[in-house]
Scaffold this motif. Sequence first.
Motif, PDB file in Angstrom:
ATOM      1  N   ASN A 171      46.292  33.738  50.744  1.00 53.56           N
ATOM      2  CA  ASN A 171      45.831  34.943  49.658  1.00 53.56           C
ATOM      3  C   ASN A 171      44.589  34.661  49.113  1.00 53.56           C
ATOM      4  N   GLU A 172      44.403  33.301  48.641  1.00 55.37           N
ATOM      5  CA  GLU A 172      43.014  33.131  48.112  1.00 55.37           C
ATOM      6  C   GLU A 172      41.869  33.071  48.866  1.00 55.37           C
ATOM      7  N   LEU A 173      41.906  32.984  50.252  1.00 58.43           N
ATOM      8  CA  LEU A 173      40.985  33.028  51.384  1.00 58.43           C
ATOM      9  C   LEU A 173      40.513  34.804  51.370  1.00 58.43           C
ATOM     10  N   ASP A 174      41.663  35.418  51.417  1.00 59.82           N
ATOM     11  CA  ASP A 174      41.477  36.881  51.318  1.00 59.82           C
ATOM     12  C   ASP A 174      40.664  37.270  50.163  1.00 59.82           C
ATOM     13  N   ASN A 175      40.991  37.069  49.122  1.00 60.77           N
ATOM     14  CA  ASN A 175      40.289  37.159  47.976  1.00 60.77           C
ATOM     15  C   ASN A 175      38.901  36.593  47.742  1.00 60.77           C
ATOM     16  N   SER A 176      38.500  35.934  48.480  1.00 65.13           N
ATOM     17  CA  SER A 176      37.250  35.235  48.268  1.00 65.13           C
ATOM     18  C   SER A 176      35.967  36.147  48.623  1.00 65.13           C
ATOM     19  N   ASP A 177      36.372  37.101  49.472  1.00 67.03           N
ATOM     20  CA  ASP A 177      35.202  37.937  49.957  1.00 67.03           C
ATOM     21  C   ASP A 177      35.135  39.086  48.946  1.00 67.03           C
ATOM     22  N   SER A 178      35.793  39.132  47.939  1.00 68.49           N
ATOM     23  CA  SER A 178      35.912  40.373  46.914  1.00 68.49           C
ATOM     24  C   SER A 178      34.435  40.251  46.307  1.00 68.49           C
ATOM     25  N   ASP A 179      34.098  41.663  45.721  1.00 67.68           N
ATOM     26  CA  ASP A 179      32.937  41.604  44.898  1.00 67.68           C
ATOM     27  C   ASP A 179      33.127  41.722  43.488  1.00 67.68           C
ATOM     28  N   ILE A 180      33.995  40.612  42.878  1.00 69.80           N
ATOM     29  CA  ILE A 180      34.148  40.537  41.455  1.00 69.80           C
ATOM     30  C   ILE A 180      33.275  39.403  40.973  1.00 69.80           C
ATOM     31  N   ASP A 181      32.735  38.614  41.974  1.00 72.38           N
ATOM     32  CA  ASP A 181      32.024  37.311  41.464  1.00 72.38           C
ATOM     33  C   ASP A 181      30.944  37.674  40.261  1.00 72.38           C
ATOM     34  N   ASP A 182      30.291  38.868  40.280  1.00 73.17           N
ATOM     35  CA  ASP A 182      29.285  39.147  39.539  1.00 73.17           C
ATOM     36  C   ASP A 182      29.829  40.117  38.480  1.00 73.17           C
ATOM     37  N   GLU A 183      31.181  40.230  38.200  1.00 72.86           N
ATOM     38  CA  GLU A 183      31.629  40.851  36.928  1.00 72.86           C
ATOM     39  C   GLU A 183      31.883  40.276  35.596  1.00 72.86           C
ATOM     40  N   LYS A 184      31.386  40.695  34.579  1.00 70.89           N
ATOM     41  CA  LYS A 184      31.718  40.263  33.341  1.00 70.89           C
ATOM     42  C   LYS A 184      31.943  41.488  32.455  1.00 70.89           C
ATOM     43  N   ILE A 185      33.049  40.946  31.737  1.00 76.47           N
ATOM     44  CA  ILE A 185      33.812  41.878  30.800  1.00 76.47           C
ATOM     45  C   ILE A 185      33.402  41.478  29.430  1.00 76.47           C
ATOM     46  N   LEU A 186      32.831  42.627  28.535  1.00 73.38           N
ATOM     47  CA  LEU A 186      32.849  42.293  27.166  1.00 73.38           C
ATOM     48  C   LEU A 186      33.560  43.240  26.125  1.00 73.38           C
ATOM     49  N   ILE A 187      34.068  42.690  25.283  1.00 72.84           N
ATOM     50  CA  ILE A 187      34.880  43.219  24.364  1.00 72.84           C
ATOM     51  C   ILE A 187      34.269  43.232  23.000  1.00 72.84           C
ATOM     52  N   LEU A 193      41.711  44.423  32.614  1.00 66.54           N
ATOM     53  CA  LEU A 193      40.587  45.053  33.373  1.00 66.54           C
ATOM     54  C   LEU A 193      40.234  44.364  34.420  1.00 66.54           C
ATOM     55  N   LYS A 194      40.387  42.945  34.144  1.00 64.16           N
ATOM     56  CA  LYS A 194      40.188  41.747  35.310  1.00 64.16           C
ATOM     57  C   LYS A 194      41.484  41.616  36.192  1.00 64.16           C
ATOM     58  N   PRO A 195      41.081  41.450  37.615  1.00 62.75           N
ATOM     59  CA  PRO A 195      42.217  41.163  38.595  1.00 62.75           C
ATOM     60  C   PRO A 195      43.012  39.953  37.952  1.00 62.75           C
ATOM     61  N   ALA A 196      44.445  39.841  38.511  1.00 64.23           N
ATOM     62  CA  ALA A 196      45.054  38.671  37.940  1.00 64.23           C
ATOM     63  C   ALA A 196      44.670  37.686  38.567  1.00 64.23           C
ATOM     64  N   LYS A 197      44.886  36.552  37.996  1.00 59.76           N
ATOM     65  CA  LYS A 197      44.467  35.129  38.336  1.00 59.76           C
ATOM     66  C   LYS A 197      42.880  35.081  38.840  1.00 59.76           C
ATOM     67  N   SER A 198      42.340  36.100  38.436  1.00 57.74           N
ATOM     68  CA  SER A 198      40.759  35.866  38.898  1.00 57.74           C
ATOM     69  C   SER A 198      39.944  35.118  37.792  1.00 57.74           C
ATOM     70  N   SER A 199      38.746  34.695  38.235  1.00 58.29           N
ATOM     71  CA  SER A 199      37.786  34.088  37.311  1.00 58.29           C
ATOM     72  C   SER A 199      36.799  34.942  36.546  1.00 58.29           C
ATOM     73  N   VAL A 200      36.775  36.045  36.599  1.00 59.90           N
ATOM     74  CA  VAL A 200      35.807  37.021  35.920  1.00 59.90           C
ATOM     75  C   VAL A 200      36.030  36.641  34.428  1.00 59.90           C
ATOM     76  N   PRO A 201      34.600  36.277  33.825  1.00 60.05           N
ATOM     77  CA  PRO A 201      34.597  36.026  32.478  1.00 60.05           C
ATOM     78  C   PRO A 201      34.889  37.025  31.698  1.00 60.05           C
ATOM     79  N   VAL A 202      35.269  36.891  30.366  1.00 63.24           N
ATOM     80  CA  VAL A 202      35.740  37.993  29.176  1.00 63.24           C
ATOM     81  C   VAL A 202      35.132  37.226  28.063  1.00 63.24           C
ATOM     82  N   TYR A 203      34.178  38.254  27.441  1.00 64.75           N
ATOM     83  CA  TYR A 203      33.527  37.894  26.242  1.00 64.75           C
ATOM     84  C   TYR A 203      33.953  38.740  25.238  1.00 64.75           C
TER      85      TYR A 203
END
Length: 719
Positions: free
Chosen positions: A408-424, A442-452
């Motif tokens: 699952n981790e390898l399958d998700n490694s190609d996703s385009d969420i690396d550049d996402e950043k969420i601001l509240i 708004l961020k996918p579960a267990k993803s590393s998308v930063p939230v500010y």
Amino acid sequence: MLLLSALDLTLPLRNPVIIFSLVLFIILFAPILFNKIKVPHIIGLILAGVIVGPYGLDLLRRDSSIVLFGTVGLLYIMFLAGLEIDLVEFKKNRAKILFFGLLTFLLPLILGMLASYYVLGYSFLSSMLLASMFSTHTLVSYPIASKYGIARNRAVTLTIGGTMITDILALLILAGISGLSREEASSTFWLQLIISTAAFVSVVFFVFPILTRWFFKHYDDSVSQYIFVLAMVFLASFLAEAAGLEAIIGAFFSGLVLNKFVPHSSPLMNRIDFVGNAIFIPFFLISVGMLVDISVLINGWGALKVAGVIIFVAILAKYIAAVITQKAFKLSSEEGNLIFGLSASHAAATLAIILVGYNIIIGETSSGEPIRLLNEDVLNGTILLILVSCAVSSFVVEKASRRLALINELDNSDSDIDDEKILISLAYPDTVNELVDFGLMLKPAKSSVPVYALHVTDDERADSQTQVKGEKVLEKAIMHASATENIIHPLIRFDINISHGMIYTIKEHKITDILIGLHHKSDQNKFFGPTTEELFSKIPETIYIYKPAQPFNTLKRMLVLVSNNAEHEPGFFHWLNKLSIVAQSAGIPISFYAAGNTLSEIKSAHEKARSQLRVSYNEFDNWEDFLIFSRELKTDDFFVVITSRKGHISYNSYLEKLPYYLGTYFNSNSFLIVYPKQLDQGINMNNIEQVDPYVIETLADTISTVGKSALNLKKLFKK
């Protein structure tokens, strides 16, 4: 020494403080010690129970307190299984679940009957009861799969559903045989069982959701919500027992009902997981180990023969059922192993069946000894089966879960969420929790998308009180996010005005998604407020305006109205993916309303992503009829409007009336207004290469048409 002499340290221990302290140290150190030798922590806790139990060092007796906590732990496992299951996947695979459930019930039942009757030489009733024990299984290793984050894998869903089928059928056989042995299994008995079961299912699936939605709407205290959830679990378990079923059935059904009310990224879910995995489930595993009597190995060949047959048939039958299921539904080898591992362990239901059979007296010997339906050899063999099957299950599930998690981790490694950043954007303390919860959704579960989390203070009005207020708002956001095991990066800024501070913070941190709460003084005339209005004109990224009217976990449906030609905007797929993530996290269906060409693009995107969401598509392109949604929307619906900034292709003049309509007719609903990512200046001929191809094509057609018309006029005048 006088104080020590006052303590009762005789074995087995009786001092409740010492007993609880010892159990906590076992829960703490057993997993650590056994993990060092690559043994799953579940086996470590079971073996610890063997060592300290009455058949080991006799430090602890399996008294009422151990039984109480152990029972709670078992019910907790079944509750978590229902709570973490993917309901969409569960409904989609109900035919497969039924197939596996019947297969993993009938195959062990048939093989167990043959082995018991012909190899062990038991009577028909004894063989039937013993064989039904082979059919059951307990999800002892489920916490391992949950720990690796694969609880929603289809193999786990199949096994959990199959567990319910096997346990219900096995317990019905138990009820029937118990009644036959006592001559109680009349037609009246079965009729009462059917009626009581129907009443139990009706109460749990129809009354419980109404009570839960009402409670969550009126009480947002975290402690109260957790206690309410536990109360519903044990009430359902009691109702199951009252209906003549096992308590584990009620616990699982309560998990299914509460599934949509407990978002998987919520603080409540984190508390449920924490308490269960820290206290109740380890207690259950230790109590299972305390049942194991190793001395049966030296009690003669009779006990060893029975134990060997029971262990071999039980594990072999479950393995064959798992392999057939894997081949039938074209699952991967890891998923097949996961099914086998989860269904191989025997514990609670198995022991319940055997103890009932052991306690049924069917006659006496010539010397006056009672003749039991199942003798001591079967009881001892079953206890060894519990130890061996739990060990096999833990090792298999650990290995399969690790490999599936890696895949699952390898399958998700190609996703385009690396550049996402969420601001509240946080302005008021009373809206912090709702905005943080939605922002984290708004961020996918267990993803590393930063939230500010951002709080901006106007320099002209800044004083010590406003600074303290900002710090408290951000502190509240951090604490609320930490309850869900998420990290929020706090940002506090002083600027000439709030909009200026937000705009430059967004640009400095390269934010892609901005979440803003609806202005607290909004009305139909001043709906967004000056700060938000300025953001629309200067920030091209995706902006979400959120107005919560009720807790998100009490919503039943998401209704999404999409502006015409939205599919031609740069941010189309981004907001569509975000709404899918939110709906999946909340477990609610989506109803899209859009023009025909837009609906086609939405359908195509869902099919390409192989989305498992429950989605309906409705054609709507006449924005003059916007107010029909005041009749379409229900109280528990979440209204989402995909709008557009002025000067862009998906903008229409009716969007200007949106603030008036929402503020006047939809004020009692939770709603979200989405401004998708768009080009900085709409149609800019200096940057024509950045414009959507559809726009260029439309302009070209227009120019061509005008040119042809001019040419025709010229020819006409010449004539």
